[in-house]
Write a protein that holds these residues in place. Structure first.
Motif, PDB file in Angstrom:
ATOM      1  N   LYS A   1       0.842  -1.208   0.000  1.00 27.94           N
ATOM      2  CA  LYS A   1       0.000   0.000   0.000  1.00 27.94           C
ATOM      3  C   LYS A   1       0.867   1.244   0.000  1.00 27.94           C
ATOM      4  CE  LYS A   1      -4.126  -1.933   2.147  1.00 27.94           C
ATOM      5  NZ  LYS A   1      -4.276  -2.614   3.435  1.00 27.94           N
ATOM      6  N   ASN A   2       1.885   1.230   0.867  1.00 26.05           N
ATOM      7  CA  ASN A   2       2.776   2.389   0.946  1.00 26.05           C
ATOM      8  C   ASN A   2       3.445   2.662  -0.382  1.00 26.05           C
ATOM      9  OD1 ASN A   2       2.195   2.877   3.557  1.00 26.05           O
ATOM     10  ND2 ASN A   2       4.060   1.926   4.404  1.00 26.05           N
ATOM     11  N   LEU A   3       3.883   1.593  -1.053  1.00 28.43           N
ATOM     12  CA  LEU A   3       4.550   1.750  -2.334  1.00 28.43           C
ATOM     13  C   LEU A   3       3.599   2.362  -3.360  1.00 28.43           C
ATOM     14  CD1 LEU A   3       6.785  -1.410  -2.791  1.00 28.43           C
ATOM     15  CD2 LEU A   3       7.507   0.964  -2.768  1.00 28.43           C
ATOM     16  N   GLU A   4       2.336   1.864  -3.316  1.00 25.94           N
ATOM     17  CA  GLU A   4       1.363   2.402  -4.269  1.00 25.94           C
ATOM     18  C   GLU A   4       1.173   3.897  -4.027  1.00 25.94           C
ATOM     19  OE1 GLU A   4      -1.901  -0.215  -3.666  1.00 25.94           O
ATOM     20  OE2 GLU A   4      -0.893  -1.847  -4.736  1.00 25.94           O
ATOM     21  N   LYS A   5       1.050   4.288  -2.742  1.00 21.81           N
ATOM     22  CA  LYS A   5       0.915   5.711  -2.396  1.00 21.81           C
ATOM     23  C   LYS A   5       2.093   6.481  -2.962  1.00 21.81           C
ATOM     24  CE  LYS A   5      -1.507   5.698   2.033  1.00 21.81           C
ATOM     25  NZ  LYS A   5      -1.153   5.531   3.432  1.00 21.81           N
ATOM     26  N   MET A   6       3.314   5.940  -2.738  1.00 20.77           N
ATOM     27  CA  MET A   6       4.531   6.581  -3.209  1.00 20.77           C
ATOM     28  C   MET A   6       4.450   6.838  -4.704  1.00 20.77           C
ATOM     29  SD  MET A   6       6.839   7.128  -1.019  1.00 20.77           S
ATOM     30  CE  MET A   6       7.969   6.561   0.222  1.00 20.77           C
ATOM     31  N   ASN A   7       4.011   5.791  -5.409  1.00 17.59           N
ATOM     32  CA  ASN A   7       3.953   5.913  -6.866  1.00 17.59           C
ATOM     33  C   ASN A   7       2.996   7.029  -7.280  1.00 17.59           C
ATOM     34  OD1 ASN A   7       5.777   3.938  -7.098  1.00 17.59           O
ATOM     35  ND2 ASN A   7       4.288   2.293  -7.448  1.00 17.59           N
ATOM     36  N   VAL A   8       1.882   7.134  -6.546  1.00 22.47           N
ATOM     37  CA  VAL A   8       0.918   8.197  -6.862  1.00 22.47           C
ATOM     38  C   VAL A   8       1.598   9.548  -6.702  1.00 22.47           C
ATOM     39  CG1 VAL A   8      -1.230   9.301  -6.157  1.00 22.47           C
ATOM     40  CG2 VAL A   8      -1.059   6.800  -6.184  1.00 22.47           C
ATOM     41  N   TYR A   9       2.314   9.704  -5.573  1.00 21.31           N
ATOM     42  CA  TYR A   9       2.986  10.980  -5.319  1.00 21.31           C
ATOM     43  C   TYR A   9       4.020  11.290  -6.368  1.00 21.31           C
ATOM     44  CZ  TYR A   9       1.078  11.577  -0.643  1.00 21.31           C
ATOM     45  OH  TYR A   9       0.253  11.784   0.415  1.00 21.31           O
ATOM     46  N   SER A  10       4.834  10.288  -6.695  1.00 20.72           N
ATOM     47  CA  SER A  10       5.994  10.556  -7.545  1.00 20.72           C
ATOM     48  C   SER A  10       5.579  11.084  -8.912  1.00 20.72           C
ATOM     49  CB  SER A  10       6.866   9.312  -7.682  1.00 20.72           C
ATOM     50  OG  SER A  10       6.090   8.277  -8.242  1.00 20.72           O
ATOM     51  N   THR A  11       4.309  10.806  -9.319  1.00 19.26           N
ATOM     52  CA  THR A  11       3.882  11.348 -10.611  1.00 19.26           C
ATOM     53  C   THR A  11       3.522  12.831 -10.464  1.00 19.26           C
ATOM     54  OG1 THR A  11       1.686  10.525 -10.092  1.00 19.26           O
ATOM     55  CG2 THR A  11       3.025   9.196 -11.579  1.00 19.26           C
ATOM     56  N   VAL A  12       3.117  13.235  -9.221  1.00 17.76           N
ATOM     57  CA  VAL A  12       2.708  14.630  -9.018  1.00 17.76           C
ATOM     58  C   VAL A  12       3.925  15.509  -8.772  1.00 17.76           C
ATOM     59  CG1 VAL A  12       1.186  16.167  -7.731  1.00 17.76           C
ATOM     60  CG2 VAL A  12       0.605  13.740  -7.951  1.00 17.76           C
TER      61      VAL A  12
END
Length: 666
Positions: A647-658
């Motif tokens: 879950k944390n990794l998925e969150k990270m991925n969301v952020y890294s695109t922004v």
């Protein structure tokens, strides 16, 4: 982790078969070699009893300490599979070196049948034993944990059954080897001279170890092998150290308390590691009272007529019988009655049963004490009359007259106070009275031999206690007119003079007796037997309950302990906790070594009662500690962490695109 397809068989992975056979061969090899050691040290190398026993105990203690090393190698560096293979190779070499050290022709340059350079043999056997200790100890925790690894989540029942089968294999191996190895030693072999065949007796275990290794490697394609996750133990030690340091820094009142002392490591270490360490420390804490259990357990209820190695056999037979009964009958019955018989409850019951075994032993010992012969005290003497002549005799002691017909003895030993033993007279019909003049030694038994009115001899019996280990003492009394040499079995009675008694010589198992030689009217020498000390009349059947109890205790306690240690350990520390379990046995053995010299009770039964009481205390302490233990399911907890990380990794991925976030947080 490298997964391979699992082959099934009765709902068990097929790979288990190879692991169990491997364990059987390894235990056969180990116990076979161990059964010979003391004899080898004494007869071949020529050390005395004390040194032999000391070296032997040191070796056994080493075998129990090296598991820590093996577990560290497995969990931190090589993984269980490679550790088992590489240490088994070391082990096989050790067995081979020990076998070579026992070949007397190795240094027998002058070919007289004895080694000319003993230090070569000593050095080789010590190197061999060191390698064996490293091998047997090192693979011990890994094999049991590796077996546990073969099961899937949800196969707990089969996995518990596996630990039972595993324990069964250990005892079957030990049982068969204790029976087989001594048979091999009896053979004679040698190039220049025929000697007891130690190389063969040590060689068979070595060959079995090689078989064990081969069996294990053949199964290689079927095993589930987990990769070790870096230096686990290093991390664990550092994490604990940091938690303690951090806790100490924040010891004042102004800092909020944390739920668990290990939570003070949160600043530096991740939650997963901390929760894994909590699992291990919880179990280790529970293990604190266990060495005491093992120490008392190893004091094995002492038995009279049975040799110690036969006892090991009885114990192993009982285990081989009891393990399946417990598993297939007792536990299911308890479950049917609706009682939740958890691992820790089983272990507590096991301790209780062992305690009761010692109570039984004390009762049996009291029964035995009633039948033991009474020997004279310091100020007393005991006298028995033995008539080896042709007519009846009267012997008068202070206060009593004994009539002994020919070829018979007075009824047992008569006890006299030294000061009151003023006169002894021998008389027979138609002959004068003859006084017996002899300086009786205090605290000893004497036999008064009479054969004619004026012929007597007093013999001081060499026995003032019952021989050890149920041996029987036999002496010869010669009523012929010439001296004799008598050979019986492998012992010789040299020069037994006329109308005299030989010293006692000891043979295994039986009664204490005098064999009496006389000439029949036919002119042939005849034997007549008199019993000096009657054998114990306590029935062996009385002794079965204590063995039964202590074996039930061991089965319930040991098998459950293996399985509990595995089930409560995090995936990256399975071997370490198995080693922790073995360490409790090692510490127990060390306690025995220390205490053994400390002191002896005069009364054996009192010692048993003390052991029983101590075991009960340990049992109660353990039960209280167990009340506060909460069971964990390491696999579930770890799966939870895996999910959270995803879950944390998925969150990270969301952020890294922004927004570009530095990768250091990950």
């Amino acid at each position: 982790s490298g997964m391979s397809k699992s082959y099934g068989c009765f709902g068990y992975p097929l790979s288990i078969f190879f692991i169990v056979v491997n364990e059987f061969c390894e235990r056969f090899s180990y116990y076979g070699m161990r059964a010979l050691l003391i004899l080898y040290f004494r007869r071949f190398i020529g050390w005395d009893d004390n040194l032999s026993t000391a070296i032997y105990h040191t070796f056994v203690a080493l075998c129990y300490l090296t598991p820590i090393l093996g577990a560290l190698i497995a969990d931190s560096w090589l993984g269980k599979f490679k550790t088992i293979v590489s240490l088994s190779i070391v082990y096989t070499i050790g067995q081979a070196v020990t076998a070579v050290s026992s070949i007397n022709d190795l240094t027998d340059y002058n070919k007289d049948g004895t080694p000319d350079n003993l230090s070569v043999h000593v050095a080789l056997s010590m190197i061999g034993l060191a390698l064996i200790a490293l091998g047997t100890g090192g693979i011990k925790p890994c094999v049991s944990a590796f077996g546990g690894d073969q099961f899937e989540e949800g196969q707990e029942k089969q996995r518990n059954r596996f630990f039972s089968i595993f324990y069964l294999a250990i005892n079957a191996g030990s049982l068969i080897s204790t029976i087989v190895t001594p048979m091999l030693r009896v053979h004679e072999c040698g190039i220049y001279s025929q000697k007891a065949c130690y190389p063969l007796a040590f060689g068979v275990p070595a060959a079995l170890m090689a078989v064990s290794l081969i069996v294990f490697v053949i199964g290689s394609g079927m095993y589930k092998k987990f990769q070790p996750q870096g230096n686990v133990m290093g991390k664990v030690v550092k994490c604990i150290g940091f938690a303690l340091k951090n806790r100490f820094r924040h010891r004042s009142k102004q800092f909020p308390k944390r739920e668990h002392w290990l939570d003070w490591a949160k600043e530096k270490y991740d939650e997963r590691l901390i929760s894994q360490i909590k699992m291990v420390t919880k179990v280790m804490f529970l293990y604190i009272p266990l060495p005491m259990f093992w120490a008392l357990f190893d004091q094995q209820v002492g038995l009279l007529e049975v040799q110690p190695d036969q006892m090991q056999t009885v114990n192993a037979i009982l285990i081989v019988v009891m393990v399946p009964i417990m598993d297939a009958v007792v536990y299911p019955l308890i479950a049917k009655c609706g009682f939740n018989f958890t691992s820790l409850k089983r272990m507590t019951v096991g301790m209780f049963l062992a305690s009761m075994a010692f109570v039984m032993a004390a009762i049996v010992q009291l029964e035995i004490d009633k039948t033991l012969p009474v020997f004279p005290k310091q100020n007393e003497v005991q006298i028995k009359v033995l008539n080896i002549g042709n007519g009846a005799m009267n012997v008068s002691f202070p206060g009593t007259v004994v009539t002994v017909s020919q070829m018979s003895q007075s009824d047992g030993f008569m006890t006299f106070d030294v000061d009151k033993l003023t006169s002894i007279n021998i008389s027979s019909t138609g002959s004068p009275v003859i006084p017996v003049t002899y300086n009786f030694e205090q605290g000893h038994r004497h036999t008064l031999l009479v054969w004619a009115p004026n012929n007597y001899r007093v013999v001081k019996d060499g026995l003032n206690q019952k021989p050890e280990k149920g041996e029987n003492g036999i002496r010869f009394i010669n009523s012929l007119n010439e001296s004799l040499n008598i050979t019986m079995g492998d012992k010789v009675y040299v020069n037994v003079t006329s109308h005299n008694a030989s010293e006692y010589q000891f043979f295994s198992l039986g009664t204490i007796s005098s064999l009496f030689l006389y000439i029949e009217s036919t002119g042939c020498p005849e034997l007549h037997m008199f019993e000096d000390i009657s054998p114990n009349t306590v029935n062996m059947a009385l002794q079965i309950p204590q063995y039964f109890l202590i074996t039930c205790g061991e089965v319930v306690f040991s098998v459950t302990g293996l399985e509990f240690s595995y089930s409560q350990a995090p995936s990256n520390m399975k071997s370490v906790l198995q080693a922790g379990w073995l360490l409790t046995v090692a510490v127990g053995n060390i306690i025995v070594l220390i205490v053994a010299g400390a002191g002896q009770f005069s009364e054996q039964w009192a010692e048993y009662i003390l052991f029983a009481a101590l075991l009960l205390v340990v049992c109660v302490i353990f039960a209280i500690m167990a009340r506060f233990y909460t069971y964990v399911n390491p696999a579930e907890i770890e799966a939870q962490f895996d999910d959270d990380e995803k879950k944390n990794l998925e969150k990270m991925n969301v952020y890294s695109t922004v927004t570009p976030v530095s990768q250091t947080q990950m």
